[in-house]
Motif scaffolding. Structure first.
Motif, PDB file in Angstrom:
ATOM      1  N   ARG A  45       0.832  -1.209   0.000  1.00  0.00           N
ATOM      2  CA  ARG A  45       0.000   0.000   0.000  1.00  0.00           C
ATOM      3  C   ARG A  45       0.865   1.257   0.000  1.00  0.00           C
ATOM      4  N   GLN A  46       1.941   1.222   0.792  1.00  0.00           N
ATOM      5  CA  GLN A  46       2.829   2.390   0.859  1.00  0.00           C
ATOM      6  C   GLN A  46       3.587   2.572  -0.458  1.00  0.00           C
ATOM      7  N   LEU A  47       3.987   1.468  -1.076  1.00  0.00           N
ATOM      8  CA  LEU A  47       4.680   1.549  -2.373  1.00  0.00           C
ATOM      9  C   LEU A  47       3.756   2.142  -3.437  1.00  0.00           C
ATOM     10  N   LYS A  48       2.492   1.742  -3.437  1.00  0.00           N
ATOM     11  CA  LYS A  48       1.536   2.289  -4.407  1.00  0.00           C
ATOM     12  C   LYS A  48       1.265   3.764  -4.140  1.00  0.00           C
ATOM     13  N   LYS A  49       1.203   4.115  -2.876  1.00  0.00           N
ATOM     14  CA  LYS A  49       0.894   5.501  -2.512  1.00  0.00           C
ATOM     15  C   LYS A  49       2.056   6.443  -2.819  1.00  0.00           C
ATOM     16  N   PHE A  50       3.281   6.033  -2.472  1.00  0.00           N
ATOM     17  CA  PHE A  50       4.424   6.942  -2.586  1.00  0.00           C
ATOM     18  C   PHE A  50       5.285   6.698  -3.816  1.00  0.00           C
ATOM     19  N   GLU A  51       5.135   5.537  -4.466  1.00  0.00           N
ATOM     20  CA  GLU A  51       5.855   5.192  -5.692  1.00  0.00           C
ATOM     21  C   GLU A  51       7.367   5.361  -5.567  1.00  0.00           C
ATOM     22  N   ASP A  52       7.894   5.087  -4.390  1.00  0.00           N
ATOM     23  CA  ASP A  52       9.323   5.227  -4.131  1.00  0.00           C
ATOM     24  C   ASP A  52       9.654   4.336  -2.929  1.00  0.00           C
ATOM     25  N   ILE A  53      10.676   3.488  -3.078  1.00  0.00           N
ATOM     26  CA  ILE A  53      10.989   2.540  -2.004  1.00  0.00           C
ATOM     27  C   ILE A  53      11.387   3.245  -0.707  1.00  0.00           C
ATOM     28  N   PRO A  54      12.320   4.205  -0.723  1.00  0.00           N
ATOM     29  CA  PRO A  54      12.660   4.865   0.548  1.00  0.00           C
ATOM     30  C   PRO A  54      11.470   5.556   1.222  1.00  0.00           C
ATOM     31  N   LEU A  55      10.614   6.187   0.441  1.00  0.00           N
ATOM     32  CA  LEU A  55       9.431   6.830   1.035  1.00  0.00           C
ATOM     33  C   LEU A  55       8.455   5.786   1.584  1.00  0.00           C
ATOM     34  N   ALA A  56       8.293   4.676   0.867  1.00  0.00           N
ATOM     35  CA  ALA A  56       7.415   3.604   1.350  1.00  0.00           C
ATOM     36  C   ALA A  56       7.971   3.015   2.640  1.00  0.00           C
ATOM     37  N   LEU A  57       9.291   2.843   2.719  1.00  0.00           N
ATOM     38  CA  LEU A  57       9.913   2.342   3.945  1.00  0.00           C
ATOM     39  C   LEU A  57       9.733   3.339   5.089  1.00  0.00           C
ATOM     40  N   ALA A  58       9.852   4.625   4.773  1.00  0.00           N
ATOM     41  CA  ALA A  58       9.639   5.662   5.794  1.00  0.00           C
ATOM     42  C   ALA A  58       8.209   5.608   6.309  1.00  0.00           C
ATOM     43  N   ALA A  59       7.261   5.425   5.401  1.00  0.00           N
ATOM     44  CA  ALA A  59       5.849   5.329   5.802  1.00  0.00           C
ATOM     45  C   ALA A  59       5.613   4.073   6.626  1.00  0.00           C
ATOM     46  N   TYR A  60       6.263   2.981   6.260  1.00  0.00           N
ATOM     47  CA  TYR A  60       6.138   1.723   7.003  1.00  0.00           C
ATOM     48  C   TYR A  60       6.676   1.900   8.420  1.00  0.00           C
ATOM     49  N   ASN A  61       7.785   2.602   8.546  1.00  0.00           N
ATOM     50  CA  ASN A  61       8.449   2.756   9.840  1.00  0.00           C
ATOM     51  C   ASN A  61       7.828   3.849  10.699  1.00  0.00           C
ATOM     52  N   ALA A  62       7.581   5.007  10.116  1.00  0.00           N
ATOM     53  CA  ALA A  62       7.141   6.167  10.894  1.00  0.00           C
ATOM     54  C   ALA A  62       5.656   6.460  10.746  1.00  0.00           C
ATOM     55  N   GLY A  63       5.001   5.798   9.805  1.00  0.00           N
ATOM     56  CA  GLY A  63       3.593   6.055   9.554  1.00  0.00           C
ATOM     57  C   GLY A  63       3.429   6.966   8.357  1.00  0.00           C
ATOM     58  N   TYR A  95      16.866   3.386   9.647  1.00  0.00           N
ATOM     59  CA  TYR A  95      16.119   2.217   9.181  1.00  0.00           C
ATOM     60  C   TYR A  95      16.175   2.119   7.652  1.00  0.00           C
ATOM     61  N   ILE A  96      15.876   3.214   6.984  1.00  0.00           N
ATOM     62  CA  ILE A  96      15.888   3.236   5.521  1.00  0.00           C
ATOM     63  C   ILE A  96      17.299   2.977   4.994  1.00  0.00           C
ATOM     64  N   LYS A  97      18.273   3.644   5.577  1.00  0.00           N
ATOM     65  CA  LYS A  97      19.659   3.487   5.135  1.00  0.00           C
ATOM     66  C   LYS A  97      20.106   2.029   5.253  1.00  0.00           C
ATOM     67  N   LYS A  98      19.794   1.408   6.383  1.00  0.00           N
ATOM     68  CA  LYS A  98      20.210   0.028   6.620  1.00  0.00           C
ATOM     69  C   LYS A  98      19.565  -0.932   5.619  1.00  0.00           C
ATOM     70  N   ILE A  99      18.253  -0.777   5.399  1.00  0.00           N
ATOM     71  CA  ILE A  99      17.562  -1.657   4.460  1.00  0.00           C
ATOM     72  C   ILE A  99      18.044  -1.417   3.035  1.00  0.00           C
ATOM     73  N   MET A 100      18.190  -0.182   2.636  1.00  0.00           N
ATOM     74  CA  MET A 100      18.605   0.108   1.264  1.00  0.00           C
ATOM     75  C   MET A 100      20.031  -0.376   0.990  1.00  0.00           C
ATOM     76  N   GLU A 101      20.924  -0.279   1.984  1.00  0.00           N
ATOM     77  CA  GLU A 101      22.282  -0.803   1.797  1.00  0.00           C
ATOM     78  C   GLU A 101      22.241  -2.303   1.563  1.00  0.00           C
TER      79      GLU A 101
END
Length: 189
Positions: free
Chosen positions: A143-161, A179-185
């Protein structure tokens, strides 16, 4: 007399907080869980569901899913919701270090560390069953990926809301940025 009643209530509450923090520490292995009393409601809900899972499903042996079962659950959920399984593997590693019964200091549950309200908004299952937890986590991320169309933003939404994503930018929360940096690396390797 009234003073004794207030003291009894205070001691009961403090005992409850200490017990909850200790149980959360045992389930997560994180020392931060011992010192963070600010998420009592979510952690209480999470501990209730963990206790329910132990009593009704897994038994005291904490029966966990095998690695190959978890991989199959990830594959199935990713095919169902159109998410890259590699990303989910990285998230599980960062979120819970692969511990099925993890509860965070904020009350997030299971392999994908889904918050109780989020889990029960999108699932009817058991948050400590690997299949249900992964399905809910992948569904929420999709849902976050569809909403934000960007992996780092979707991860941010997953983590912080998702409400903390303003103007298409990652919120300035140290934990979320880390969190985003660690996952993306891990994901880009």
């Amino acid at each position: 007399m009234l003073n004794k009643t207030y003291k009894a209530i205070l001691y009961t509450f403090l005992s409850y907080v200490l017990l909850l923090n200790f149980l959360t520490f045992l389930s997560s292995g994180s020392p931060k869980a011992l010192i963070n009393p600010f998420y009592i409601k979510n952690r209480t809900i999470s501990m209730y569901h963990l206790t329910k899972h132990v009593v009704m499903v897994a038994g005291l042996g904490f029966v966990t899913s095998e690695r190959h079962e978890v991989d199959a659950f990830i594959q199935t959920a990713c095919e169902k919701y159109g998410v890259d399984p590699k990303l989910i593997h990285m998230m599980i590693q960062v979120e819970s270090k692969g511990r099925q019964f993890a509860i965070s200091r904020t009350g997030a549950m299971g392999l994908m560390q889904v918050m109780p309200t989020t889990f029960f908004d999108i699932s009817q299952g058991d948050p400590f069953l690997a299949e249900d937890n992964i399905d809910a986590g992948v569904k929420y991320l999709s849902r976050q990926l569809k909403k934000f169309e960007d992996i780092p933003l979707a991860l941010a939404a997953y983590n912080a809301g998702p409400n903390n994503i303003k103007d298409g930018k990652v919120p300035d929360f140290g934990e979320t940025r880390h969190y985003i940096k660690k996952i993306m690396e891990l994901y880009e390797k």
